[in-house]
Design an enzyme around this catalytic site. Structure first.
Site, mmCIF file in Angstrom:
data_model
loop_
_atom_site.group_PDB
_atom_site.id
_atom_site.type_symbol
_atom_site.label_atom_id
_atom_site.label_comp_id
_atom_site.label_asym_id
_atom_site.label_seq_id
_atom_site.Cartn_x
_atom_site.Cartn_y
_atom_site.Cartn_z
ATOM 1 N N LEU A 94 -6.236 11.253 48.520
ATOM 2 C CA LEU A 94 -5.392 10.137 47.394
ATOM 3 C C LEU A 94 -4.258 10.319 47.476
ATOM 4 O O LEU A 94 -3.685 11.046 46.900
ATOM 5 C CB LEU A 94 -6.260 11.065 46.037
ATOM 6 C CG LEU A 94 -7.594 11.367 46.284
ATOM 7 C CD1 LEU A 94 -7.996 12.014 45.007
ATOM 8 C CD2 LEU A 94 -8.569 10.181 45.990
ATOM 9 N N ASP A 95 -4.206 8.760 46.976
ATOM 10 C CA ASP A 95 -2.816 8.901 47.084
ATOM 11 C C ASP A 95 -1.749 10.089 45.916
ATOM 12 O O ASP A 95 -2.774 9.908 45.401
ATOM 13 C CB ASP A 95 -2.575 7.463 46.126
ATOM 14 C CG ASP A 95 -2.458 6.300 47.227
ATOM 15 O OD1 ASP A 95 -2.676 6.722 47.982
ATOM 16 O OD2 ASP A 95 -2.369 4.918 46.676
ATOM 17 N N ARG A 96 -0.782 10.473 45.842
ATOM 18 C CA ARG A 96 -0.223 10.953 44.695
ATOM 19 C C ARG A 96 -0.716 10.139 43.066
ATOM 20 O O ARG A 96 -0.971 11.696 42.745
ATOM 21 C CB ARG A 96 1.542 10.839 44.950
ATOM 22 C CG ARG A 96 1.695 11.772 43.823
ATOM 23 C CD ARG A 96 3.253 11.744 44.930
ATOM 24 N NE ARG A 96 4.114 10.840 44.069
ATOM 25 C CZ ARG A 96 4.315 10.441 43.235
ATOM 26 N NH1 ARG A 96 4.482 11.375 42.432
ATOM 27 N NH2 ARG A 96 5.202 8.708 43.272
#
Length: 523
Positions: free
Chosen positions: A232-234
Protein backbone atom coordinates in the site's frame (compact mmCIF):
# COMPACT_ATOMS: atom_id res chain seq x y z
CA UNK A 1 -0.62 2.82 -6.88
CA UNK A 2 0.80 -0.65 -6.45
CA UNK A 3 -1.73 -3.07 -5.03
CA UNK A 4 -0.03 -6.39 -5.53
CA UNK A 5 -1.54 -7.16 -8.95
CA UNK A 6 1.76 -6.73 -10.67
CA UNK A 7 5.07 -7.19 -8.92
CA UNK A 8 8.61 -6.34 -9.86
CA UNK A 9 10.89 -9.38 -9.40
CA UNK A 10 14.47 -8.22 -9.06
CA UNK A 11 17.38 -10.50 -9.98
CA UNK A 12 18.68 -12.41 -6.98
CA UNK A 13 21.97 -10.54 -6.74
CA UNK A 14 20.08 -7.23 -6.63
CA UNK A 15 18.26 -8.10 -3.45
CA UNK A 16 21.30 -9.46 -1.69
CA UNK A 17 24.13 -7.27 -2.96
CA UNK A 18 24.29 -5.05 0.11
CA UNK A 19 24.51 -8.18 2.25
CA UNK A 20 27.78 -9.23 0.69
CA UNK A 21 26.67 -10.91 -2.55
CA UNK A 22 28.26 -9.76 -5.77
CA UNK A 23 26.43 -8.64 -8.91
CA UNK A 24 26.88 -10.55 -12.18
CA UNK A 25 29.85 -9.84 -14.48
CA UNK A 26 27.78 -7.74 -16.89
CA UNK A 27 27.39 -5.07 -14.23
CA UNK A 28 30.62 -5.66 -12.31
CA UNK A 29 33.34 -5.70 -14.92
CA UNK A 30 35.26 -8.92 -14.23
CA UNK A 31 33.54 -9.83 -10.96
CA UNK A 32 32.74 -13.50 -10.46
CA UNK A 33 29.32 -15.13 -10.50
CA UNK A 34 26.66 -13.80 -8.11
CA UNK A 35 26.11 -15.33 -4.70
CA UNK A 36 22.86 -16.70 -3.35
CA UNK A 37 19.63 -14.76 -3.72
CA UNK A 38 17.41 -13.29 -1.06
CA UNK A 39 14.19 -14.50 0.47
CA UNK A 40 12.28 -12.63 -2.23
CA UNK A 41 13.23 -15.46 -4.57
CA UNK A 42 11.02 -17.60 -2.34
CA UNK A 43 12.65 -20.86 -3.33
CA UNK A 44 13.82 -21.57 0.21
CA UNK A 45 12.86 -20.48 3.67
CA UNK A 46 14.93 -17.56 4.97
CA UNK A 47 17.28 -18.53 7.76
CA UNK A 48 18.03 -16.28 10.76
CA UNK A 49 19.57 -13.04 9.53
CA UNK A 50 23.09 -11.96 10.21
CA UNK A 51 24.88 -15.36 10.23
CA UNK A 52 27.73 -15.80 7.78
CA UNK A 53 28.25 -19.10 6.00
CA UNK A 54 31.49 -20.88 6.71
CA UNK A 55 33.88 -20.87 3.77
CA UNK A 56 37.48 -21.98 3.32
CA UNK A 57 39.99 -19.18 3.64
CA UNK A 58 40.87 -17.91 0.15
CA UNK A 59 44.43 -18.09 -1.00
CA UNK A 60 46.06 -14.73 -1.49
CA UNK A 61 47.77 -14.29 -4.81
CA UNK A 62 51.14 -12.66 -4.91
CA UNK A 63 50.80 -8.90 -5.44
CA UNK A 64 53.00 -6.78 -7.63
CA UNK A 65 54.93 -3.99 -5.99
CA UNK A 66 52.56 -1.29 -4.71
CA UNK A 67 49.44 -3.24 -5.72
CA UNK A 68 46.51 -3.04 -3.29
CA UNK A 69 44.96 -6.30 -2.05
CA UNK A 70 41.19 -6.61 -2.31
CA UNK A 71 39.62 -9.44 -0.28
CA UNK A 72 37.06 -11.63 -2.04
CA UNK A 73 33.40 -10.81 -1.37
CA UNK A 74 31.92 -12.32 1.72
CA UNK A 75 29.21 -14.93 1.34
CA UNK A 76 26.50 -13.87 3.73
CA UNK A 77 23.15 -15.28 4.67
CA UNK A 78 20.65 -14.94 1.85
CA UNK A 79 17.67 -14.08 4.08
CA UNK A 80 16.39 -10.52 4.36
CA UNK A 81 14.51 -10.93 7.63
CA UNK A 82 15.26 -8.54 10.45
CA UNK A 83 16.61 -9.69 13.77
CA UNK A 84 17.24 -8.36 17.26
CA UNK A 85 20.45 -6.62 16.19
CA UNK A 86 18.52 -4.51 13.69
CA UNK A 87 15.70 -3.68 16.09
CA UNK A 88 18.26 -2.59 18.69
CA UNK A 89 19.68 0.16 16.45
CA UNK A 90 17.39 2.71 18.09
CA UNK A 91 14.05 3.08 19.85
CA UNK A 92 10.69 4.81 19.46
CA UNK A 93 9.03 7.48 21.52
CA UNK A 94 5.59 9.08 21.19
CA UNK A 95 4.92 12.80 21.16
CA UNK A 96 2.00 14.93 20.00
CA UNK A 97 0.17 12.01 18.40
CA UNK A 98 3.28 10.99 16.45
CA UNK A 99 5.56 7.97 16.54
CA UNK A 100 9.15 9.17 16.41
CA UNK A 101 12.47 7.41 16.00
CA UNK A 102 15.49 8.53 18.01
CA UNK A 103 18.36 9.47 15.64
CA UNK A 104 20.92 6.68 15.28
CA UNK A 105 24.14 5.76 13.53
CA UNK A 106 23.79 3.48 10.57
CA UNK A 107 26.08 1.84 8.03
CA UNK A 108 25.26 2.01 4.34
CA UNK A 109 27.20 -0.61 2.38
CA UNK A 110 27.85 -1.38 -1.25
CA UNK A 111 30.27 -3.24 -3.46
CA UNK A 112 32.13 -1.35 -6.17
CA UNK A 113 30.00 -1.01 -9.30
CA UNK A 114 31.55 -1.95 -12.61
CA UNK A 115 31.67 1.60 -13.91
CA UNK A 116 33.53 2.77 -10.79
CA UNK A 117 36.51 0.49 -11.42
CA UNK A 118 39.61 2.55 -12.19
CA UNK A 119 38.09 5.75 -10.82
CA UNK A 120 39.12 7.42 -7.58
CA UNK A 121 36.80 7.38 -4.61
CA UNK A 122 36.81 11.18 -4.66
CA UNK A 123 35.69 11.19 -8.30
CA UNK A 124 32.86 8.73 -7.59
CA UNK A 125 31.62 10.83 -4.66
CA UNK A 126 31.87 14.02 -6.71
CA UNK A 127 29.97 12.67 -9.71
CA UNK A 128 27.47 10.18 -8.32
CA UNK A 129 26.76 11.24 -4.72
CA UNK A 130 26.34 14.97 -5.08
CA UNK A 131 23.87 15.39 -2.22
CA UNK A 132 26.95 16.21 -0.14
CA UNK A 133 29.88 18.50 -0.89
CA UNK A 134 33.27 16.86 -1.25
CA UNK A 135 34.25 18.51 2.02
CA UNK A 136 31.76 16.22 3.76
CA UNK A 137 33.46 13.07 2.49
CA UNK A 138 36.88 14.40 3.45
CA UNK A 139 35.59 15.12 6.96
CA UNK A 140 33.86 11.74 7.12
CA UNK A 141 37.13 10.04 6.13
CA UNK A 142 39.03 11.92 8.83
CA UNK A 143 36.36 10.82 11.30
CA UNK A 144 36.81 7.17 10.34
CA UNK A 145 33.27 6.94 8.94
CA UNK A 146 34.33 5.83 5.46
CA UNK A 147 35.79 2.36 5.23
CA UNK A 148 37.06 0.43 2.22
CA UNK A 149 37.25 -3.33 2.70
CA UNK A 150 36.75 -2.62 6.42
CA UNK A 151 39.86 -0.44 6.57
CA UNK A 152 39.53 3.32 7.27
CA UNK A 153 39.82 5.42 4.13
CA UNK A 154 42.85 7.67 4.55
CA UNK A 155 43.04 9.02 1.02
CA UNK A 156 40.01 9.74 -1.17
CA UNK A 157 42.27 9.61 -4.22
CA UNK A 158 42.49 5.84 -3.83
CA UNK A 159 41.55 4.07 -7.07
CA UNK A 160 38.69 1.58 -6.83
CA UNK A 161 39.03 -2.04 -7.91
CA UNK A 162 36.68 -4.97 -8.53
CA UNK A 163 35.20 -6.37 -5.30
CA UNK A 164 36.01 -3.27 -3.24
CA UNK A 165 33.50 -3.04 -0.40
CA UNK A 166 32.52 0.46 0.77
CA UNK A 167 30.92 1.27 4.12
CA UNK A 168 29.65 4.73 5.06
CA UNK A 169 28.53 5.47 8.62
CA UNK A 170 25.92 8.20 8.87
CA UNK A 171 23.76 9.81 11.52
CA UNK A 172 20.26 8.91 10.45
CA UNK A 173 17.01 10.78 11.17
CA UNK A 174 13.62 9.36 10.20
CA UNK A 175 10.43 11.36 9.58
CA UNK A 176 7.67 10.93 12.17
CA UNK A 177 4.57 8.90 11.41
CA UNK A 178 1.17 8.67 13.06
CA UNK A 179 1.06 7.18 16.54
CA UNK A 180 -1.98 5.09 15.60
CA UNK A 181 -1.22 1.42 16.34
CA UNK A 182 -1.07 -1.35 13.76
CA UNK A 183 -4.08 -3.58 14.41
CA UNK A 184 -3.81 -7.33 13.81
CA UNK A 185 -6.93 -8.33 11.86
CA UNK A 186 -6.12 -12.04 11.49
CA UNK A 187 -3.25 -14.42 12.13
CA UNK A 188 -2.75 -18.15 11.64
CA UNK A 189 0.12 -20.45 10.71
CA UNK A 190 0.11 -19.15 7.13
CA UNK A 191 -0.60 -15.42 7.13
CA UNK A 192 -0.72 -12.23 9.15
CA UNK A 193 -3.25 -9.57 8.15
CA UNK A 194 -3.04 -6.08 9.62
CA UNK A 195 -4.87 -2.78 9.40
CA UNK A 196 -2.12 -0.35 8.38
CA UNK A 197 -2.39 3.27 9.53
CA UNK A 198 -1.85 6.08 7.06
CA UNK A 199 1.66 7.62 6.79
CA UNK A 200 3.45 4.34 7.52
CA UNK A 201 5.55 2.72 4.75
CA UNK A 202 5.25 -1.05 4.43
CA UNK A 203 8.99 -1.77 4.34
CA UNK A 204 12.29 0.12 4.80
CA UNK A 205 12.70 2.54 1.94
CA UNK A 206 14.16 5.97 1.40
CA UNK A 207 14.33 7.81 4.73
CA UNK A 208 12.21 5.22 6.57
CA UNK A 209 13.52 2.12 8.34
CA UNK A 210 12.22 1.75 11.90
CA UNK A 211 9.04 3.74 11.18
CA UNK A 212 7.76 0.99 8.87
CA UNK A 213 5.19 -1.78 9.19
CA UNK A 214 7.84 -4.50 8.89
CA UNK A 215 9.96 -3.07 11.72
CA UNK A 216 7.05 -2.29 14.04
CA UNK A 217 5.60 -5.78 13.61
CA UNK A 218 8.99 -7.27 14.38
CA UNK A 219 9.83 -5.04 17.31
CA UNK A 220 6.43 -4.79 19.00
CA UNK A 221 4.60 -7.95 17.91
CA UNK A 222 7.45 -10.44 17.49
CA UNK A 223 6.41 -11.10 13.87
CA UNK A 224 9.54 -11.68 11.81
CA UNK A 225 10.57 -13.24 8.50
CA UNK A 226 7.33 -12.10 6.89
CA UNK A 227 6.84 -12.19 3.12
CA UNK A 228 5.23 -9.11 1.59
CA UNK A 229 2.32 -10.17 -0.62
CA UNK A 230 1.18 -6.73 -1.75
CA UNK A 231 1.89 -3.13 -0.89
CA UNK A 232 0.00 0.00 0.00
CA UNK A 233 1.19 3.54 -0.57
CA UNK A 234 2.62 5.13 2.54
CA UNK A 235 -0.37 7.47 2.86
CA UNK A 236 -2.95 4.72 2.22
CA UNK A 237 -4.42 2.88 5.20
CA UNK A 238 -6.15 -0.47 5.40
CA UNK A 239 -5.84 -4.21 4.86
CA UNK A 240 -2.26 -5.41 4.40
CA UNK A 241 -1.41 -9.10 4.13
CA UNK A 242 1.85 -10.97 4.80
CA UNK A 243 2.74 -14.63 4.32
CA UNK A 244 4.62 -16.48 7.03
CA UNK A 245 6.28 -18.98 4.71
CA UNK A 246 7.71 -18.98 1.20
CA UNK A 247 5.28 -21.71 0.16
CA UNK A 248 2.24 -19.63 1.11
CA UNK A 249 3.73 -16.59 -0.59
CA UNK A 250 4.30 -18.57 -3.77
CA UNK A 251 0.73 -19.87 -3.76
CA UNK A 252 -0.77 -16.40 -3.41
CA UNK A 253 1.62 -15.01 -6.00
CA UNK A 254 0.14 -17.49 -8.43
CA UNK A 255 -3.32 -16.11 -7.68
CA UNK A 256 -1.98 -12.64 -8.46
CA UNK A 257 -0.68 -13.84 -11.82
CA UNK A 258 -3.99 -15.53 -12.57
CA UNK A 259 -5.85 -12.31 -11.61
CA UNK A 260 -7.83 -14.15 -8.96
CA UNK A 261 -7.40 -11.44 -6.33
CA UNK A 262 -9.98 -8.76 -5.73
CA UNK A 263 -9.18 -5.51 -3.92
CA UNK A 264 -11.69 -2.96 -2.74
CA UNK A 265 -10.89 0.55 -1.55
CA UNK A 266 -12.97 3.40 -0.21
CA UNK A 267 -12.10 7.10 -0.39
CA UNK A 268 -13.59 10.56 0.12
CA UNK A 269 -13.33 12.84 -2.90
CA UNK A 270 -14.00 16.47 -3.71
CA UNK A 271 -17.48 17.35 -5.04
CA UNK A 272 -20.48 15.31 -6.12
CA UNK A 273 -19.27 12.14 -7.80
CA UNK A 274 -21.64 10.69 -10.47
CA UNK A 275 -24.24 8.27 -9.17
CA UNK A 276 -23.69 5.74 -11.96
CA UNK A 277 -20.67 3.44 -12.15
CA UNK A 278 -17.62 5.10 -13.69
CA UNK A 279 -14.82 3.20 -15.41
CA UNK A 280 -11.51 4.99 -15.98
CA UNK A 281 -8.96 3.40 -18.33
CA UNK A 282 -6.50 6.25 -18.77
CA UNK A 283 -2.83 5.14 -18.99
CA UNK A 284 -0.55 6.31 -16.19
CA UNK A 285 3.03 7.55 -16.48
CA UNK A 286 5.48 7.99 -13.58
CA UNK A 287 6.79 11.57 -13.53
CA UNK A 288 9.15 11.22 -10.56
CA UNK A 289 10.02 8.22 -8.42
CA UNK A 290 11.87 10.45 -6.01
CA UNK A 291 8.98 12.78 -5.18
CA UNK A 292 6.41 10.11 -5.98
CA UNK A 293 4.33 11.77 -8.71
CA UNK A 294 2.41 10.25 -11.64
CA UNK A 295 -0.01 11.58 -14.24
CA UNK A 296 -2.25 10.43 -17.07
CA UNK A 297 -0.31 10.24 -20.33
CA UNK A 298 -0.81 8.32 -23.61
CA UNK A 299 2.72 6.96 -23.20
CA UNK A 300 1.89 5.53 -19.77
CA UNK A 301 0.98 1.99 -18.80
CA UNK A 302 -2.56 0.74 -19.43
CA UNK A 303 -4.79 0.41 -16.38
CA UNK A 304 -8.42 0.28 -15.31
CA UNK A 305 -10.34 1.36 -12.21
CA UNK A 306 -14.06 1.02 -11.47
CA UNK A 307 -15.71 3.65 -9.25
CA UNK A 308 -19.11 3.69 -7.56
CA UNK A 309 -20.47 6.45 -5.33
CA UNK A 310 -21.59 5.34 -1.88
CA UNK A 311 -22.72 8.66 -0.40
CA UNK A 312 -22.62 12.46 -0.82
CA UNK A 313 -22.83 14.96 2.05
CA UNK A 314 -23.23 18.15 0.03
CA UNK A 315 -19.54 18.90 -0.41
CA UNK A 316 -17.71 15.59 -0.78
CA UNK A 317 -18.47 12.03 -1.83
CA UNK A 318 -17.50 8.63 -0.51
CA UNK A 319 -16.50 6.42 -3.42
CA UNK A 320 -15.91 2.68 -3.72
CA UNK A 321 -12.88 1.85 -5.87
CA UNK A 322 -12.08 -1.44 -7.59
CA UNK A 323 -8.68 -1.34 -9.33
CA UNK A 324 -8.35 -4.01 -12.01
CA UNK A 325 -4.65 -3.30 -12.41
CA UNK A 326 -2.00 -2.21 -9.95
CA UNK A 327 -0.23 0.86 -11.28
CA UNK A 328 1.52 3.39 -9.09
CA UNK A 329 -1.02 5.78 -7.48
CA UNK A 330 -3.65 4.42 -9.87
CA UNK A 331 -6.77 5.28 -7.87
CA UNK A 332 -5.49 8.73 -6.92
CA UNK A 333 -4.45 9.66 -10.47
CA UNK A 334 -7.69 8.41 -12.02
CA UNK A 335 -9.79 10.34 -9.51
CA UNK A 336 -7.79 13.50 -10.24
CA UNK A 337 -8.33 12.98 -13.98
CA UNK A 338 -12.09 12.64 -13.38
CA UNK A 339 -12.11 15.96 -11.55
CA UNK A 340 -12.73 14.44 -8.10
CA UNK A 341 -9.37 14.18 -6.33
CA UNK A 342 -9.18 12.75 -2.84
CA UNK A 343 -10.08 15.55 -0.42
CA UNK A 344 -6.73 15.70 1.40
CA UNK A 345 -4.39 14.15 -1.15
CA UNK A 346 -1.01 15.87 -0.56
CA UNK A 347 0.01 15.37 -4.20
CA UNK A 348 -2.99 15.21 -6.53
CA UNK A 349 -5.19 17.85 -4.89
CA UNK A 350 -2.67 20.69 -4.91
CA UNK A 351 -2.72 24.11 -6.61
CA UNK A 352 0.49 23.17 -8.43
CA UNK A 353 -1.61 21.21 -10.95
CA UNK A 354 -3.33 24.40 -12.10
CA UNK A 355 -6.79 25.90 -11.65
CA UNK A 356 -8.52 22.62 -12.59
CA UNK A 357 -6.23 20.54 -10.35
CA UNK A 358 -5.31 18.27 -13.26
CA UNK A 359 -8.86 17.45 -14.33
CA UNK A 360 -8.95 15.83 -17.76
CA UNK A 361 -5.18 15.70 -17.78
CA UNK A 362 -4.94 19.48 -18.25
CA UNK A 363 -1.87 20.67 -16.38
CA UNK A 364 -0.29 23.37 -18.52
CA UNK A 365 3.21 22.65 -17.21
CA UNK A 366 6.16 20.53 -18.17
CA UNK A 367 7.01 17.69 -15.80
CA UNK A 368 9.92 19.71 -14.44
CA UNK A 369 7.72 22.75 -13.83
CA UNK A 370 5.09 20.58 -12.16
CA UNK A 371 7.58 18.98 -9.78
CA UNK A 372 9.09 22.34 -8.91
CA UNK A 373 5.64 23.80 -8.23
CA UNK A 374 4.64 20.86 -6.02
CA UNK A 375 7.84 21.08 -3.99
CA UNK A 376 7.57 24.84 -3.61
CA UNK A 377 3.94 24.58 -2.50
CA UNK A 378 4.89 22.12 0.24
CA UNK A 379 7.96 24.15 1.13
CA UNK A 380 5.80 27.21 1.66
CA UNK A 381 3.59 25.19 3.99
CA UNK A 382 6.60 23.58 5.70
CA UNK A 383 5.10 20.21 4.82
CA UNK A 384 7.82 18.42 2.85
CA UNK A 385 7.79 15.76 5.58
CA UNK A 386 4.25 14.86 4.49
CA UNK A 387 5.75 13.78 1.17
CA UNK A 388 8.33 11.72 3.02
CA UNK A 389 11.22 13.70 1.52
CA UNK A 390 13.68 16.25 2.81
CA UNK A 391 15.84 18.96 1.33
CA UNK A 392 18.71 16.48 1.01
CA UNK A 393 16.60 14.28 -1.25
CA UNK A 394 15.88 17.21 -3.55
CA UNK A 395 19.60 17.99 -3.75
CA UNK A 396 20.71 14.46 -4.61
CA UNK A 397 21.81 13.57 -8.11
CA UNK A 398 19.33 12.23 -10.60
CA UNK A 399 16.11 10.26 -10.37
CA UNK A 400 16.14 6.89 -8.73
CA UNK A 401 14.21 4.29 -10.66
CA UNK A 402 13.88 2.27 -7.51
CA UNK A 403 11.96 3.72 -4.57
CA UNK A 404 14.45 6.60 -4.34
CA UNK A 405 13.86 8.81 -1.37
CA UNK A 406 10.13 9.01 -1.62
CA UNK A 407 8.22 7.66 1.28
CA UNK A 408 5.67 6.12 -1.04
CA UNK A 409 8.15 3.48 -2.14
CA UNK A 410 6.48 2.89 -5.44
CA UNK A 411 8.70 -0.07 -6.17
CA UNK A 412 10.05 -2.93 -4.15
CA UNK A 413 12.75 -2.20 -1.63
CA UNK A 414 13.98 -5.73 -1.44
CA UNK A 415 17.53 -4.96 -2.56
CA UNK A 416 18.94 -5.20 0.92
CA UNK A 417 16.59 -3.75 3.50
CA UNK A 418 18.72 -5.09 6.34
CA UNK A 419 21.96 -3.35 5.50
CA UNK A 420 20.48 -0.33 3.84
CA UNK A 421 22.07 -0.51 0.43
CA UNK A 422 19.72 -0.74 -2.51
CA UNK A 423 21.51 -2.20 -5.48
CA UNK A 424 19.05 -1.98 -8.38
CA UNK A 425 19.16 -4.16 -11.44
CA UNK A 426 20.27 -1.57 -13.96
CA UNK A 427 23.61 0.13 -13.86
CA UNK A 428 22.23 3.64 -14.08
CA UNK A 429 20.60 3.21 -10.70
CA UNK A 430 23.09 3.78 -7.90
CA UNK A 431 22.98 1.55 -4.83
CA UNK A 432 23.24 4.35 -2.30
CA UNK A 433 22.54 7.44 -4.37
CA UNK A 434 20.14 8.96 -1.91
CA UNK A 435 21.48 7.22 1.16
CA UNK A 436 25.28 7.16 1.24
CA UNK A 437 25.20 10.87 2.00
CA UNK A 438 22.60 11.05 4.67
CA UNK A 439 22.35 14.73 5.53
CA UNK A 440 23.52 17.69 3.43
CA UNK A 441 25.56 20.16 5.37
CA UNK A 442 24.77 23.79 5.91
CA UNK A 443 27.39 26.30 4.93
CA UNK A 444 28.21 27.48 8.42
CA UNK A 445 30.05 24.24 9.25
CA UNK A 446 33.76 24.38 8.37
CA UNK A 447 34.33 20.75 7.51
CA UNK A 448 37.93 21.24 6.51
CA UNK A 449 38.98 22.35 9.99
CA UNK A 450 36.88 20.15 12.23
CA UNK A 451 39.12 18.15 14.54
CA UNK A 452 38.59 14.41 14.28
CA UNK A 453 39.43 13.48 17.84
CA UNK A 454 37.44 16.24 19.48
CA UNK A 455 34.46 16.68 17.21
CA UNK A 456 34.12 14.13 14.44
CA UNK A 457 34.20 10.86 16.29
CA UNK A 458 30.88 9.11 16.59
CA UNK A 459 28.84 10.61 19.39
CA UNK A 460 29.36 8.34 22.36
CA UNK A 461 29.15 4.58 22.25
CA UNK A 462 27.13 3.32 19.29
CA UNK A 463 25.87 0.44 21.39
CA UNK A 464 24.82 2.89 24.09
CA UNK A 465 22.47 5.00 22.01
CA UNK A 466 19.45 3.58 23.79
CA UNK A 467 20.37 5.46 26.96
CA UNK A 468 18.32 8.41 28.07
CA UNK A 469 20.92 10.99 27.00
CA UNK A 470 22.69 9.24 24.13
CA UNK A 471 20.09 9.99 21.48
CA UNK A 472 20.08 13.69 22.40
CA UNK A 473 23.72 14.19 21.41
CA UNK A 474 24.36 16.24 18.29
CA UNK A 475 26.45 14.94 15.44
CA UNK A 476 28.87 17.52 13.99
CA UNK A 477 28.49 16.18 10.45
CA UNK A 478 24.69 16.01 10.40
CA UNK A 479 22.69 19.05 9.37
CA UNK A 480 19.50 17.43 10.66
CA UNK A 481 20.91 17.79 14.17
CA UNK A 482 21.11 21.55 13.63
CA UNK A 483 17.83 21.95 11.78
CA UNK A 484 14.58 22.79 13.48
CA UNK A 485 11.65 21.31 11.57
CA UNK A 486 7.95 21.70 12.12
CA UNK A 487 6.39 18.34 12.92
CA UNK A 488 3.41 17.42 10.77
CA UNK A 489 0.17 17.26 12.68
CA UNK A 490 -1.51 13.85 13.02
CA UNK A 491 -4.27 15.20 10.78
CA UNK A 492 -1.77 15.94 7.98
CA UNK A 493 -0.63 12.33 8.08
CA UNK A 494 -4.05 10.91 7.22
CA UNK A 495 -5.23 10.63 3.64
CA UNK A 496 -8.81 9.60 2.91
CA UNK A 497 -7.98 6.43 0.97
CA UNK A 498 -8.44 3.08 2.69
CA UNK A 499 -7.97 -0.54 1.56
CA UNK A 500 -11.22 -2.06 2.78
CA UNK A 501 -11.10 -5.63 1.49
CA UNK A 502 -8.60 -8.14 0.08
CA UNK A 503 -10.07 -11.33 -1.39
CA UNK A 504 -8.47 -14.37 -2.98
CA UNK A 505 -9.57 -17.80 -4.13
CA UNK A 506 -9.57 -19.19 -0.58
CA UNK A 507 -9.52 -16.15 1.71
CA UNK A 508 -11.17 -12.80 2.33
CA UNK A 509 -10.09 -10.16 4.84
CA UNK A 510 -11.85 -6.90 5.65
CA UNK A 511 -11.26 -3.92 7.92
CA UNK A 512 -13.75 -1.54 9.44
CA UNK A 513 -15.01 1.45 7.51
CA UNK A 514 -12.96 4.49 8.59
CA UNK A 515 -14.72 7.28 10.43
CA UNK A 516 -14.24 9.77 7.58
CA UNK A 517 -16.13 7.39 5.24
CA UNK A 518 -19.35 7.49 7.24
CA UNK A 519 -22.29 8.98 5.38
CA UNK A 520 -22.94 11.72 7.94
CA UNK A 521 -19.27 12.64 8.42
CA UNK A 522 -18.36 16.32 8.22
CA UNK A 523 -14.93 17.99 8.12
Amino acid sequence: MRHGVRRAVWPLWVRAAGNGVRPPPALRGDMAEPGPGSSRAREDEPSPAGKEEAAPAPKKRRLAGGERYVPPPRKLNAGVSFGAEHFAETSYYFEGGLRKVRPYYFDFRTYCKGRWVGRSLLHVFGTEFRAQPLAYYRAAARAGRLRLNEEPVRDLDIVLKNNDFLRNTVHRHEPPVTAQPIRILAEDEEVVVVDKPSSLPVHPCGRFRHNTVIFILGKEHGLRELHTLHRLDRMTSGVLMFAKTAAVSKRIDEQVRQRQLEKEYVCRVVGEFPEHEVVCEEPILVVSYKVGVCRVDPKGKPCQTLFQRLSYNGSSSVVRCLPRTGRTHQIRVHLQFLGHPIVNDPIYNMEAWGPDRGKGGKIGKTDEELLKALVEEHRSKQSLEVLGIGEEDLNSSGESKDCGSSGDCTKSAEADPINGSSCPAEDEKDPVRNDVAACPLNSDINLETLDKDKELSLCGNREGQMGEKGWEEKDPLCVECRTSRRDPSPKELVMFLHALRYKGADFEYCSSMPEWAMEDWEE
